[in-house]
Enzyme design. Structure first.
Site: not given
Lengths: 486, 479
Positions: A79, A154, A178
């Site tokens: 990420k 996310s 997320s």
């Protein structure tokens, strides 16, 4: 054999016996990214050269037979909120569009030490603020199962990359769902570990007391392997646990007979998608068949999960994001500035997206003199109640089972103009973060051809039981092996 | 109407640790080779970097707390103080707010020449220093070497009613910090900074009026001058029928005036909240006790002991205990000397201190044993007092053995009565007119005769004996 669909475990076996090389596997995955990611848009940055370099080094390790770990030579993605030395780290924000960190997050160092091969950095909602990946300052990530739908957020890029064969595993970060929510939307397995189990050092903070770095992969076994590599105490992070990291993967083949699985009634909400509900019921039956004891439990303060989470998270975020001031790194808008205040205002005006600005304002408000007691302090007290809910429930069961999300992936654009509806999509995941307990999402079926996730919630530091139940389930089902057609 | 000031002090003291408060970088910003060398992701506020509390700094903070008679909180916590400034890389300072490490202490100070005053210490809390800004014409430079250096903020209650009391409080705190070895007290390097909260009110009233806060006072002189100026300014305002506004002031040392920096309306809302990156500090009773056991004898106690054990006056004792190194030196010299502690004290207070100050030297420059030898030689009349001074100066300049120096320089005192008698007789015989004047009543000439004799022996003649024999000779010559 399709190299890009290998699990971590399968890749490791083939690498170990030299049936394939890491360079071969890495190149195949890079090709897959090149051919497929224009549709999915899961990567912000692809580090081709670095990946091949790391792959060659992994092959040397494998050739010498020294220092081989289950991740040596296995390609993965990160990420874009995890700092990588010399590799641009944007947090999907314009304010960090050209920011190149000088240091690695502890997790990145650990994965480097393990010999894993970094493919690149994945898309996300800006600073982790969002549930659909539509708040990325750069582009939307599409759900590999239906390109018109969101990948979730996310960590949407991470989930979509794993689902679409663009890396054997991915590292995400979960502040209120997320990792789990996009993993469920994209049909992969994803873990939010216990708060403090994995170092946050070098992970660009959203909300410090909630942020948890965790793996996304094709099954629970792989998640266990990755967690073993990234977990543990870090002298750079005072909130990490001293407890030794167990050998999760080696202990997965235990029966789940007599395992007490609690079903929190508050999570099966009215208005829940029928397909999600039936997939969950079927999964519960499956676990019962495996000998688990199912019982209903109550987490009475669940309704306060969302408000508590969204209040404390924005408060912490408003402070965490103060360092993006245009002074030392990242974007700096100093044109016509008369003083430093002008630089702050201009940089943050141009650098942050709407959702980030919204949360900074909400957070600053909640912390202001005169409002602190009514908002922040009250939320902290309620946080204690949420934690106690879990403690009480775990007195009578070993794990809890709930939907990861009450609905499958929604359409791109469906909620982006309605922040409250977007916040509500986190309803099943947010309560675990204030409580700090670990939770794992496992694919358990489909609704309207979109994946459905089952969420298993465990006791503090008891990731082992989550992996054990999920692994047992995945031995009997093949939802996690289904592939989207791209 | 007569007014009195109400003064409270905040003292920011850097803690002498090797590393910074929340990272492993060197805290010695004063000796850094150039700007921005002792920095890392944490103290430069890079994204993702996290703080880890410095154990040593916590120990030192607790030590100071105990020295100031505070109670140490078993549970204290860090908090974020949020505001924007280019010297603050994270956009917040990690400090302590609701739960400081130490609270509710006191320190006894001299209120004026006669009275003692117990000043209450409200709290002492740990925080991190900011970076250092250098303002140029159209830009400013930031040096993060100082960013994250541990600070202890010591906050008094507004208990002081005179500038003298505030000065004594500040002086005593500095001495205590130096005794504890937690701060060099080197004000020029900015390791100790004061902030004075000042209001004035009619004498005999107990109201607390609007106060102003003077920031960044970097010397005792600045503290005194700024406080005096501010007290007078406020009195003038009240006397002309005005009101004092609550505001933050700066001190312009060159012009000798306070300047408004921020009014109450512009006051920051720091949005304090618990620092989520750091767990609370849980200190056990055993740990606190172990810190207490490290407490050395502090200036007040040492002064009292010196007075009791060595029969010194309060001012003699206070001078010696003003610096730990000096007090230790004194005690060592006393151990070596046959002379009384009072005599040793007089030597240290006089000639020895003069040399220290002139040379900007440390006491250890001359071994305490050597000083004791000099004091004893003078007391035993082996050498005269002025010869003693010469030997001491020689030790400061070149070192060596006192007895050897006396021998080499021929400084030994002459106590042979016959020899001195001869010299005195010759001087008297050579100066009949002076004798006449003396006999006519100008008795001050006695000293002149003694001086002539001293000159004739290059100061080596026993001065007491010389005076005695001169007086005797003068009387014998009366008609």
């Amino acid at each position: 054999m399709e190299l890009t669909n290998l699990t971590v475990r399968e890749a490791h076996e083939l690498l170990k016996i030299k049936k394939i090389s890491s360079v071969e596997l890495t190149q195949a995955t890079l090709n897959r990214i090149r051919d497929t990611d224009s549709k999915i848009k899961s990567y912000i940055t692809v580090t081709d050269e670095l990946a091949l370099q790391q792959a060659r080094r992994a092959d040397e390790r494998l050739a010498k037979g020294e220092n081989i770990t289950p991740l040596t030579g296995v390609p993965y993605s990160l990420k874009d909120s995890l700092s990588t030395r010399s590799v641009r780290t944007t947090c999907a924000s314009k304010i960090l569009e050209d920011y190149v960190p000088q240091y690695n997050a502890t997790v990145v160092d650990k994965l480097n030490d393990a010999g894993a091969v970094l493919l690149g950095k994945t898309n996300m909602d800006e600073f982790g603020m969002g549930s659909s990946c539509e708040n990325s300052a750069f582009f939307n990530t599409h759900n590999p199962w239906n390109l018109n739908h969101v990948a979730g957020g996310s960590s949407g890029g991470a989930a979509a990359a794993v689902a679409a064969g663009m890396g054997a595993f991915s590292i995400g970060e979960d502040t209120g769902g997320s990792v789990r929510m996009p993993a469920a939307f994209c049909g992969v397995t994803g873990l939010k570990p216990t708060y403090g189990r994995v170092s946050r050092y070098g992970v660009i903070s959203l909300a410090s007391s909630f942020d948890c770095v965790g793996p996304l992969a094709r099954n629970a076994y792989d998640c266990a392997l990755v967690l073993e590599a990234i977990a543990g105490h870090d002298s750079h992070d005072s909130t990490t646990y001293q407890e030794k990291v167990p050998q999760y993967a080696a202990n997965l083949n235990k029966s789940i007979e007599k395992m007490r699985i609690g079903i929190p009634k508050e999570y099966f909400v009215a208005g829940m998608d029928a397909g999600v509900e039936s997939a969950l019921q079927e999964a519960i039956r499956q676990l019962e068949k495996l000998g688990a004891e199912i019982r209903e439990v109550s987490l009475p303060h669940t309704q306060y999960g969302l408000p508590v989470y969204y209040l404390l998270q924005v408060a912490e975020a408003s402070s965490n994001l103060a360092r993006f001031d245009g002074m030392r790194f990242g974007m700096s808008v100093s044109k016509n500035a008369q003083d430093s205040l002008d630089i702050y205002l201009q940089t943050r005006r141009d650098g942050f997206g709407d959702e980030v600005k919204r949360r900074i304002m909400l957070g600053a408000y909640a912390l202001s003199a005169g409002y602190y007691d009514a908002y922040y302090l009250k939320a902290q007290k309620t946080r204690t109640l949420l934690r106690r809910d879990f403690e009480t429930a775990f007195a009578s069961c070993d794990i809890l089972l709930a939907p990861t999300s009450p609905m499958p992936a929604f359409k791109l654009g469906e909620k982006i103009n309605d922040p409250l509806a977007m916040y509500l999509s986190d309803v099943c995941t947010v309560s675990t973060n204030p409580a700090g307990v670990p939770a794992l999402t496992v694919p358990c079926g489909f609704s309207n051809n979109l994946p459905v996730g089952m969420q298993l919630i465990g006791k503090h530091l008891d990731e082992q039981t989550l992996f054990q139940v999920a692994h047992a389930y995945q031995q009997e089902t093949d939802w996690h092996e289904r592939l989207p057609s791209l | 109407m007569k007014y009195e000031p109400v003064i409270g002090l905040e003292i920011h003291a850097e803690l002498l640790t090797n590393s910074k408060m929340f990272c492993g970088c060197s805290a010695d910003h004063a000796s850094a080779s150039e700007p921005n060398v002792n920095i890392c992701p944490t103290c430069a506020g890079l994204p993702g970097a996290l703080p880890v509390a410095n154990k040593k700094a916590v120990e030192l903070a607790a030590l100071v707390g105990l020295a100031l008679n505070c109670s140490i909180n078993k549970r204290s916590a860090f908090a974020r103080k949020n505001y924007y400034y280019p010297d603050l890389p994270k956009g917040y300072q990690i400090s302590q707010f609701d739960f400081p490490i130490a609270e509710k202490g006191w320190l006894e100070v001299n209120a004026d020449e006669k009275n003692q005053l117990k000043v209450r210490v409200r709290r002492a809390h740990i925080e991190e220093d900011t970076a250092k800004l250098t303002h140029e014409k159209n830009y400013a430079l930031v040096d993060f070497n100082r960013s994250g250096v541990p600070l202890l903020e010591i906050v008094s209650e507004p208990d002081m009613r005179t500038v003298e009391a505030a000065l004594d409080y500040a002086t005593k705190i500095r001495a205590i910090l130096r005794y504890l070895g937690v701060n060099s007290g080197d004000m020029e390097k900015g390791v100790l900074r004061f902030e004075a909260n000042i209001s004035v009110r009619p004498v005999d009233s107990d109201e607390l009026r609007k106060r102003t806060e003077i920031k960044n006072l970097n010397s005792f002189r600045a503290l005194v001058r700024a406080s005096q100026y501010e007290i007078e300014r406020q009195i003038k305002i009240y006397e002309s029928g005005g009101t004092v506004e609550q505001e933050t002031l700066g001190w312009d040392d060159a012009r000798g005036v306070t300047i408004s920096q921020r009014s109450k309306e512009d006051a920051h809302d720091y949005r304090y909240f618990p620092e989520p990156d750091l767990p609370p500090l849980n200190l056990s009773d055993e740990w606190i006790q172990s810190i207490r056991e490290q407490l050395p004898e502090l200036p007040e106690a040492k002064t009292a002991r010196f007075m009791a054990d060595f029969a010194l006056t309060p001012s003699e004792a206070r001078l010696l205990t003003s610096e730990l190194s000096l007090a230790n030196y004194f005690e060592e010299a006393v151990r070596h000397a046959k002379s009384s502690p009072k005599t040793v004290s007089a030597w240290i207070a006089g000639e020895f201190m003069r040399n220290l100050n002139e040379r900007n030297a440390q006491p250890v420059a001359v071994p305490a044993e050597s000083l004791a030898q000099i004091v004893d030689m003078v007391a035993d009349k082996v050498i005269g007092a002025s010869a003693g001074k010469t030997v001491l100066t020689e030790l400061f300049e070149r070192g060596g053995d006192p007895a050897q120096i006396v021998k080499e320089k021929g400084l030994a005192q002459i106590s042979d009565e016959g020899f001195i008698q001869e010299i005195v007789a010759k001087i008297l015989d050579d100066n009949p007119s002076e004798i006449e004047k003396y006999h006519a009543g100008k008795e001050t000439l006695l000293q002149w005769f003694v001086g002539q004799a001293a000159r004739a022996t290059k100061g080596k003649a026993d001065p007491v004996l010389t005076k005695e024999l001169t007086l005797k000779g003068l009387e014998e010559r009366r008609k």
